[in-house]
Design a protein around this motif. Structure first.
Motif, PDB file in Angstrom:
ATOM      1  N   UNK A  38     -40.778 -76.399  10.796  1.00 29.18           N
ATOM      2  CA  UNK A  38     -41.732 -75.780   9.942  1.00 29.18           C
ATOM      3  C   UNK A  38     -42.754 -75.223  10.491  1.00 29.18           C
ATOM      4  N   UNK A  39     -42.996 -75.347  11.734  1.00 30.26           N
ATOM      5  CA  UNK A  39     -43.906 -74.579  12.579  1.00 30.26           C
ATOM      6  C   UNK A  39     -43.392 -73.077  12.779  1.00 30.26           C
ATOM      7  N   UNK A  40     -42.085 -72.811  12.975  1.00 29.97           N
ATOM      8  CA  UNK A  40     -41.474 -71.604  13.130  1.00 29.97           C
ATOM      9  C   UNK A  40     -41.830 -70.784  11.709  1.00 29.97           C
ATOM     10  N   UNK A  41     -41.523 -71.442  10.807  1.00 32.99           N
ATOM     11  CA  UNK A  41     -41.631 -70.811   9.528  1.00 32.99           C
ATOM     12  C   UNK A  41     -43.318 -70.525   9.451  1.00 32.99           C
ATOM     13  N   UNK A  42     -44.238 -71.203   9.722  1.00 37.45           N
ATOM     14  CA  UNK A  42     -45.653 -70.939   9.635  1.00 37.45           C
ATOM     15  C   UNK A  42     -45.805 -69.751  10.543  1.00 37.45           C
ATOM     16  N   UNK A 101     -35.330 -77.034  -1.525  1.00 33.89           N
ATOM     17  CA  UNK A 101     -34.953 -76.078  -2.223  1.00 33.89           C
ATOM     18  C   UNK A 101     -36.011 -74.950  -2.514  1.00 33.89           C
ATOM     19  N   UNK A 102     -37.192 -75.563  -2.886  1.00 36.88           N
ATOM     20  CA  UNK A 102     -38.663 -74.644  -3.360  1.00 36.88           C
ATOM     21  C   UNK A 102     -38.891 -73.791  -2.056  1.00 36.88           C
ATOM     22  N   UNK A 103     -38.689 -74.388  -0.824  1.00 37.07           N
ATOM     23  CA  UNK A 103     -39.395 -73.868   0.189  1.00 37.07           C
ATOM     24  C   UNK A 103     -38.209 -72.568   0.506  1.00 37.07           C
ATOM     25  N   UNK A 104     -36.923 -72.881   0.488  1.00 42.80           N
ATOM     26  CA  UNK A 104     -36.038 -71.875   0.780  1.00 42.80           C
ATOM     27  C   UNK A 104     -35.870 -70.568  -0.088  1.00 42.80           C
ATOM     28  N   UNK A 105     -36.304 -70.950  -1.453  1.00 42.70           N
ATOM     29  CA  UNK A 105     -36.253 -69.954  -2.398  1.00 42.70           C
ATOM     30  C   UNK A 105     -37.505 -69.012  -2.030  1.00 42.70           C
ATOM     31  N   UNK A 106     -38.581 -69.497  -1.789  1.00 43.63           N
ATOM     32  CA  UNK A 106     -40.045 -68.988  -1.434  1.00 43.63           C
ATOM     33  C   UNK A 106     -39.908 -68.212  -0.262  1.00 43.63           C
ATOM     34  N   UNK A 107     -39.173 -68.710   0.683  1.00 39.53           N
ATOM     35  CA  UNK A 107     -38.991 -68.245   2.091  1.00 39.53           C
ATOM     36  C   UNK A 107     -38.014 -66.913   2.004  1.00 39.53           C
ATOM     37  N   UNK A 108     -37.108 -66.948   1.323  1.00 39.83           N
ATOM     38  CA  UNK A 108     -36.145 -65.913   0.960  1.00 39.83           C
ATOM     39  C   UNK A 108     -37.133 -64.765   0.422  1.00 39.83           C
ATOM     40  N   UNK A 111     -47.775 -69.806  -1.254  1.00 40.60           N
ATOM     41  CA  UNK A 111     -47.107 -70.877  -1.590  1.00 40.60           C
ATOM     42  C   UNK A 111     -46.297 -71.715  -0.490  1.00 40.60           C
ATOM     43  N   UNK A 112     -45.789 -71.032   0.282  1.00 43.32           N
ATOM     44  CA  UNK A 112     -44.927 -71.343   1.332  1.00 43.32           C
ATOM     45  C   UNK A 112     -45.979 -72.290   2.358  1.00 43.32           C
ATOM     46  N   UNK A 113     -47.065 -72.024   2.588  1.00 42.51           N
ATOM     47  CA  UNK A 113     -47.837 -72.869   3.128  1.00 42.51           C
ATOM     48  C   UNK A 113     -48.302 -74.217   2.601  1.00 42.51           C
ATOM     49  N   UNK A 114     -48.481 -74.035   1.229  1.00 39.91           N
ATOM     50  CA  UNK A 114     -48.776 -75.327   0.484  1.00 39.91           C
ATOM     51  C   UNK A 114     -47.571 -76.383   0.634  1.00 39.91           C
ATOM     52  N   UNK A 115     -46.369 -75.891   0.432  1.00 35.34           N
ATOM     53  CA  UNK A 115     -45.003 -76.464   0.426  1.00 35.34           C
ATOM     54  C   UNK A 115     -44.752 -77.125   1.883  1.00 35.34           C
ATOM     55  N   UNK A 116     -44.898 -76.297   2.994  1.00 36.57           N
ATOM     56  CA  UNK A 116     -44.976 -76.862   4.335  1.00 36.57           C
ATOM     57  C   UNK A 116     -45.817 -78.089   4.555  1.00 36.57           C
ATOM     58  N   UNK A 117     -47.071 -77.850   3.949  1.00 35.50           N
ATOM     59  CA  UNK A 117     -47.888 -79.030   4.294  1.00 35.50           C
ATOM     60  C   UNK A 117     -47.698 -80.213   3.330  1.00 35.50           C
ATOM     61  N   UNK A 118     -47.215 -80.046   2.179  1.00 34.97           N
ATOM     62  CA  UNK A 118     -46.556 -81.120   1.419  1.00 34.97           C
ATOM     63  C   UNK A 118     -45.454 -81.709   2.060  1.00 34.97           C
TER      64      UNK A 118
END
Length: 413
Positions: A17-21, A78-85, A116-123
């Motif tokens: 998740x840190x790599x995504x951020x 799934x939410x994170x994967x879609x937003x990250x794509x 939204x990606x940051x919000x989902x990561x923290x959740x």
């Protein structure tokens, strides 16, 4: 609803998740040092380039609000994967941009996905990491801000100088694609929040978020970020115009500040786990009063003195978000975390944009380039920080009435 994953799996997921951020922070930060190239290439005015930068945060804030209506209705993985794509596609479009409008549209889409990606990561962090280790996990994720400043931006600029301005975007896309595959393979399904409140799926998604206690959480985030960004956007102009540094000194100052942030982020997370997030946040709020006043009233000084003050300023100011997020996420029930964090990130984005605008109204530039009024901005930052302490006191004593799954509250005492 906290996962009991073995520590090794937990650490691996947090690092992922840190790599995504990191990729999203790099994408946000790289645009600013590339400004002269964009202004020359696309014949932009200063105002047009400013819009190019602000489009990212404004889109992030807007999507944070819109995310309230759906972000908690699906599996978080799934939410994170879609937003990250979507973010990867937008960054790819940035690298392929052929005009100013193309680049503006791509930056807007990237910002919308990033918020939204940051919000989902923290959740997700709040879902999978127990409260006793959550501060350290959030510190790991947010330490990527320092890493992007220390390593990411210099490497990106180096690539741009050798291979052209498009190359940093291609590299970010490559790193993000690897991280996306890691998420798809290593992150488990995260859908427990969908069953945390049976019979509540069709409720108005805003209804559960309007309690005074949760509004206090947003107010706390807003005030903490607002006080910081009253000063941060103008630090470089102040150091050159008022303190006597040269443009060539700034990279070394920011390198030292980024290294300090990288080091202290994890330490602050560990302190939040050991002593409580509320108490550590209170310490940091009080501890930043001195550096804010010292830095905004600093006379012309040699580089080592300026660098020392800047390091203390950044190490304390930039890490306040770590205990703040740890505290707020623990107070919010799992069934509300995604949408709450989406609005919380929107509050953060709005605070950064609004505070920079307010400071701009307070400041003037002398003929020699010195900033007039920066000391007053420092006093305003201290006043807002004091307000943050009051909001923190009220928030820690509030009791969030929400679906089953709320975690024990933390107190300043």
């Amino acid at each position: 609803m906290t996962s009991s994953s073995p520590p090794r799996q937990e650490r691996l997921r947090v690092l992922l998740l840190a790599c995504v951020q990191f990729t999203h922070l790099m994408d946000f930060m790289i645009i600013m040092p590339l400004g002269p190239e964009f202004i020359r290439l696309f014949s932009l005015s200063t105002a047009q380039f400013g819009a190019l930068v602000s489009a990212y945060t404004l889109a992030s804030a807007a999507m944070g609000v819109l995310g309230v209506f759906w972000v908690d209705r699906f599996d978080r993985k799934r939410t994170l994967l879609v937003i990250y794509a979507g973010f990867i596609a937008a960054t790819l479009a940035c690298g392929a941009a052929q005009s100013h409008l193309w680049l503006l549209a791509a930056r807007t889409l990237a910002g919308a996905c990033a918020g939204l990606m940051s919000a989902v990561i923290m959740a997700i962090v709040a879902d999978v990491v127990p409260p006793e280790r959550r501060g350290r996990a959030i510190g790991t994720v947010l330490s990527t801000l320092g890493l992007s400043a220390v390593a990411g931006v210099p490497l990106g600029l180096g690539l741009a100088s050798v291979l052209g301005w498009r190359m940093p975007f291609w590299v970010i896309c490559g790193l993000a694609a690897i991280a996306w595959l890691g998420l798809a393979r290593l992150l488990p399904a995260l859908d427990q929040h969908l069953t945390a409140a049976p019979g509540k799926r069709q409720e108005n998604p805003l209804a559960a978020l309007v309690s005074p206690q949760l509004v206090l959480g947003w107010a706390l985030t807003f005030s903490v970020v607002f006080s910081s960004f009253l000063l941060i956007p103008y630090l470089s102009a102040y150091m050159v115009g008022n303190v006597g540094l040269t443009q060539t000194d700034l990279p070394w100052v920011y390198l030292a500040g980024g290294a300090a942030t990288l080091f202290t982020a994890r330490k602050m997370g560990q302190l939040a786990d050991r002593h409580g997030a509320a108490r550590v946040l209170a310490w940091l709020l009080i501890g930043t009063v001195g550096p804010h006043l010292v830095f905004t009233h600093l006379p012309p000084s040699p580089l080592p003195v300026v660098m020392g003050v800047f390091v203390v300023f950044m190490a304390l100011t930039s890490t306040r978000a770590i205990p703040a997020i740890a505290l707020i996420s623990a107070k919010v029930p799992p069934a509300l975390r995604g949408r709450f964090m989406a609005v919380n990130m929107a509050a953060s984005d709005a605070a950064s944009g609004l505070s920079a605008w307010v400071s701009g109204l307070m400041l003037a530039t002398a003929p020699g380039g010195a900033l007039i009024g920066f000391g007053a901005a420092g006093w305003l930052a201290v006043a807002v920080t004091t307000l943050s302490l009051s909001i923190l006191w009220a928030f820690t004593r509030s009791a969030v009435r929400a679906p089953q799954g709320t975690e024990p509250r933390q107190s300043l005492t």
